[in-house]
Write a protein that holds these residues in place. Sequence first.
Motif, mmCIF file in Angstrom:
data_model
loop_
_atom_site.group_PDB
_atom_site.id
_atom_site.type_symbol
_atom_site.label_atom_id
_atom_site.label_comp_id
_atom_site.label_asym_id
_atom_site.label_seq_id
_atom_site.Cartn_x
_atom_site.Cartn_y
_atom_site.Cartn_z
ATOM 1 N N GLY A 48 46.481 -107.055 32.633
ATOM 2 C CA GLY A 48 45.689 -106.007 31.998
ATOM 3 C C GLY A 48 44.197 -106.277 32.081
ATOM 4 N N VAL A 49 43.804 -107.513 31.830
ATOM 5 C CA VAL A 49 42.384 -107.871 31.890
ATOM 6 C C VAL A 49 41.837 -107.651 33.292
ATOM 7 C CG1 VAL A 49 40.913 -109.916 32.067
ATOM 8 C CG2 VAL A 49 42.091 -109.424 29.930
ATOM 9 N N ASN A 50 42.623 -108.021 34.287
ATOM 10 C CA ASN A 50 42.140 -107.879 35.667
ATOM 11 C C ASN A 50 42.020 -106.417 36.088
ATOM 12 O OD1 ASN A 50 41.661 -110.544 37.154
ATOM 13 N ND2 ASN A 50 43.493 -110.934 35.915
ATOM 14 N N ILE A 51 42.936 -105.584 35.619
ATOM 15 C CA ILE A 51 42.827 -104.146 35.909
ATOM 16 C C ILE A 51 41.622 -103.560 35.162
ATOM 17 C CG2 ILE A 51 43.946 -101.903 35.532
ATOM 18 C CD1 ILE A 51 46.590 -103.217 36.286
ATOM 19 N N ALA A 52 41.476 -103.948 33.897
ATOM 20 C CA ALA A 52 40.330 -103.476 33.101
ATOM 21 C C ALA A 52 39.018 -103.845 33.785
ATOM 22 C CB ALA A 52 40.393 -104.081 31.697
ATOM 23 N N LYS A 53 38.924 -105.065 34.254
ATOM 24 C CA LYS A 53 37.702 -105.555 34.899
ATOM 25 C C LYS A 53 37.332 -104.670 36.097
ATOM 26 C CE LYS A 53 37.676 -110.151 35.067
ATOM 27 N NZ LYS A 53 37.954 -111.486 35.663
ATOM 28 N N LEU A 54 38.323 -104.384 36.937
ATOM 29 C CA LEU A 54 38.056 -103.572 38.120
ATOM 30 C C LEU A 54 37.601 -102.166 37.724
ATOM 31 C CD1 LEU A 54 41.070 -104.556 40.462
ATOM 32 C CD2 LEU A 54 38.711 -105.417 40.530
ATOM 33 N N LEU A 55 38.230 -101.598 36.698
ATOM 34 C CA LEU A 55 37.861 -100.248 36.254
ATOM 35 C C LEU A 55 36.441 -100.230 35.677
ATOM 36 C CD1 LEU A 55 41.218 -99.123 34.582
ATOM 37 C CD2 LEU A 55 40.107 -97.982 36.529
ATOM 38 N N ILE A 56 36.142 -101.225 34.843
ATOM 39 C CA ILE A 56 34.826 -101.285 34.204
ATOM 40 C C ILE A 56 33.726 -101.467 35.256
ATOM 41 C CG2 ILE A 56 33.381 -102.685 32.651
ATOM 42 C CD1 ILE A 56 36.050 -103.116 30.991
ATOM 43 N N GLU A 57 34.001 -102.303 36.256
ATOM 44 C CA GLU A 57 33.044 -102.479 37.362
ATOM 45 C C GLU A 57 32.699 -101.153 38.032
ATOM 46 O OE1 GLU A 57 34.452 -106.868 38.958
ATOM 47 O OE2 GLU A 57 34.420 -105.149 40.327
ATOM 48 N N LYS A 58 33.681 -100.243 38.071
ATOM 49 C CA LYS A 58 33.466 -98.949 38.720
ATOM 50 C C LYS A 58 32.892 -97.922 37.730
ATOM 51 C CE LYS A 58 35.012 -99.826 42.871
ATOM 52 N NZ LYS A 58 34.264 -99.605 44.115
ATOM 53 N N GLY A 59 32.562 -98.354 36.508
ATOM 54 C CA GLY A 59 31.901 -97.475 35.559
ATOM 55 C C GLY A 59 32.824 -96.732 34.605
ATOM 56 N N PHE A 60 34.108 -97.055 34.628
ATOM 57 C CA PHE A 60 35.027 -96.388 33.696
ATOM 58 C C PHE A 60 34.958 -97.033 32.318
ATOM 59 C CE2 PHE A 60 36.788 -95.459 37.863
ATOM 60 C CZ PHE A 60 37.045 -94.106 37.759
ATOM 61 N N ASP A 61 35.202 -96.224 31.294
ATOM 62 C CA ASP A 61 35.349 -96.761 29.945
ATOM 63 C C ASP A 61 36.800 -97.169 29.738
ATOM 64 O OD1 ASP A 61 32.743 -96.592 29.002
ATOM 65 O OD2 ASP A 61 32.963 -94.435 28.597
ATOM 66 N N VAL A 62 36.992 -98.412 29.318
ATOM 67 C CA VAL A 62 38.340 -98.937 29.102
ATOM 68 C C VAL A 62 38.473 -99.358 27.637
ATOM 69 C CG1 VAL A 62 40.033 -100.696 29.749
ATOM 70 C CG2 VAL A 62 38.557 -99.679 31.500
ATOM 71 N N TYR A 63 39.556 -98.922 27.023
ATOM 72 C CA TYR A 63 39.781 -99.152 25.598
ATOM 73 C C TYR A 63 41.070 -99.935 25.358
ATOM 74 C CZ TYR A 63 36.378 -95.371 25.504
ATOM 75 O OH TYR A 63 35.272 -94.611 25.710
ATOM 76 N N SER A 64 41.140 -100.505 24.167
ATOM 77 C CA SER A 64 42.404 -101.078 23.717
ATOM 78 C C SER A 64 42.382 -101.152 22.197
ATOM 79 C CB SER A 64 42.644 -102.472 24.310
ATOM 80 O OG SER A 64 43.977 -102.876 24.033
ATOM 81 N N ASP A 65 43.556 -101.244 21.603
ATOM 82 C CA ASP A 65 43.623 -101.489 20.162
ATOM 83 C C ASP A 65 43.877 -102.977 19.972
ATOM 84 O OD1 ASP A 65 43.999 -101.658 17.501
ATOM 85 O OD2 ASP A 65 45.649 -100.199 17.381
ATOM 86 N N LEU A 66 42.797 -103.696 19.687
ATOM 87 C CA LEU A 66 42.884 -105.157 19.707
ATOM 88 C C LEU A 66 43.006 -105.771 18.317
ATOM 89 C CD1 LEU A 66 40.178 -105.591 22.470
ATOM 90 C CD2 LEU A 66 42.602 -106.177 22.717
ATOM 91 N N ASP A 67 43.079 -104.905 17.291
ATOM 92 C CA ASP A 67 43.060 -105.408 15.918
ATOM 93 C C ASP A 67 44.129 -106.468 15.641
ATOM 94 O OD1 ASP A 67 40.877 -104.030 15.219
ATOM 95 O OD2 ASP A 67 41.890 -102.440 14.076
#
Lengths: 283, 283
Positions: free
Chosen positions: B13-32
Motif C-alpha cells: 500500500g505504501v509503495n502504491i501510495a508513493k507512486l500516486l502521490i509523486e504523480k500529484g494525486f491525493d491519497v487518503y487513509s483512515d490511520l486512527d
Amino acid sequence: MTKVAILYPGDMGVNIAKLLIEKGFDVYSDLDERSESTRKKAFAIGVQQLSINEIVSEVDFVVSLVPPSAVKDVAQAYIDACDGQNRIAMFVDMNAKSTDMVKELSTMFKAVDVPFINACVIGRAAFLRDEGVVYYSGEQVVEWENLINNILEIKYLGDQVTAATAFKMCFAGFNKTITAVFFEIATAANHFGITDELFEEINRKMSGTMGDISKIVGNYPKHINRRKQEMSELNNMLVSENIYTKMASAAALTFEEIADKQYFRSLKEEGSFSLMTILKKLS
Amino acid sequence: MTKVAILYPGDMGVNIAKLLIEKGFDVYSDLDERSESTRKKAFAIGVQQLSINEIVSEVDFVVSLVPPSAVKDVAQAYIDACDGQNRIAMFVDMNAKSTDMVKELSTMFKAVDVPFINACVIGRAAFLRDEGVVYYSGEQVVEWENLINNILEIKYLGDQVTAATAFKMCFAGFNKTITAVFFEIATAANHFGITDELFEEINRKMSGTMGDISKIVGNYPKHINRRKQEMSELNNMLVSENIYTKMASAAALTFEEIADKQYFRSLKEEGSFSLMTILKKLS
C-alpha cells in the motif's frame, strides 16, 4: 588400439560408432539377425561384422544400447557367449533402465565373473558430438574413461553401481516434471480465460524457464503416453529407493489425464509445435 | 483529479501510495487505529487522514490491501460505512485471496449496490516502480484503468470477476511448483551422491531455468511453511473450480515434508542462500 563392439547400432549406437570410427577405432557388431536397414546403416559408416562369440574374445568393450525391453536379454546372451572363453571383453550397459534392473544385471555379471560397467549417455543421438556426455558408476575403469575421452566427455559418478542410472532418470525426469507444471497451470489459465496474459507475465519474469521448455515441448503431443510412462518409471525408482516423492507421480498423472482427455488430438499428426500452441489445447 | 484511499498502507500500500502521490494525486487513509509505525510511514510520504465515512463520500477509489485474514472484515466495514451515503467510492480489492472469497465479496457488494472491482498486483512491493503490473477483472472501468495507467501498467482480464485472483494464484504458484520439482530431484540426487554432477548437467542444458529459480529460492529456508500454505491454497482453488490438479498438492506435500524433516534447520537464521546450498540440504 582399443576395440569396441556395439549391441546394437540403433540411433544412439550408430552415432557413437561413427565418432569412434572417425578417431580410428575398429567398431564391431553382430548384425546377422538385425533388420536390413540397421545392417545397411551400420556397414555404411564402417561397422564390421563379428559373431557374438568372436566379440567376447576379440574386442575390449561391448556396449549394450537397446530398447528397455531387451536390456536383460542382451546381457544374458552376452553372459552365455562368455561361457568357456579365456579372454572376455568388458560389458558396458548404456541403456535407460530402472535401478532395480541395474542391481539385477550387476548380480548376474558378478555371478559369472564377467566384468560389467553401468553407464548412460546424456544428449540427443543426432547432436551427440556437440552435447553428448557419458556418465558411469561402479568400479572405476581407466581404460574405459580413456576410450570415451577420445570422442566425448566422460564423468565417473562413484562406486554405487546404480548412480549412473539414477543420474539418467533424474536428468530425464527433471524437465518433464517441469513441463507438467506448465501443463497444469495452463489448464487453469485456460479455464479462467487468462492464458495469453499469464504466460506473457511469466515470460517477463521467468524468460529463461519459458525458453528452456519451449525447446523441448514441441513433440509432447506425439509422445504424451511415453512421457507418462517415463514419469511412472522415475516414480517407481524413487519409491523403490525409499526417497520421498510426490512430484514424479503427479507428473505421470498429469500426462495420463492429458492423454485420456485427448487434448492434443488435433496436434498428433504433425511434427513440432510451439509452447503456446500446446498450452492452449489444455482444456 | 481522482482521489484514492488505501486501506491500509502496509508494504504494498505504501509503495502504491508513493507512486500516486509523486504523480500529484491525493491519497487518503483512515490511520486512527493503525500502529504507530504504519501511521508514521504513511504520513511521511504524504498520505492524508480521513475517517472511513469521509472516505466513502469524498474519494473515487478505495483500494483494499490487507493480510488475507482481514480481507472480508475490511470489505464489510466499508459496506457498513456506505450505508445512508449518497455518493459512494468504488471499492477495489487488490488482496491475495481465494476465488471463493472473490465470489463472496462480489455477492456482498452486489447486495448493497456498492461498486466493486477485483484486482491484483504482480511484482515485489520494494520494486513496484520497475516490475509492478496491475490486473483486474469483472466489469471494465475506464476511470480505474486511467488512474493506474499514471503509475503502472494495467491489464483487463475480462468479465469473470474471479479471473484477476486466479491470475495471481497461478502466477505465484507457477514458480513455487517448479521449485518443488528442483527439491524432489535434489533429494534423489543427494541420495545417490550425484548432486553436483546432475545440476551441472542440468545447468548446461537448462541454464535459463536454473537462473530463474536461483533468483527466487534464497528465502525458501525461512518461508518453507508459508510456501506449503500457498501451494495448498492454489490446490484448493483448482479443486474448487473442478480443474484437474496433481502438481499443486504434490508441491504442498513436498514443502511440508521438507518442513517436517527440518532439512533447512541450519539455514533458518540467516537471510538468502544459493540454489546449490539449499539443494544440498535435502537429505
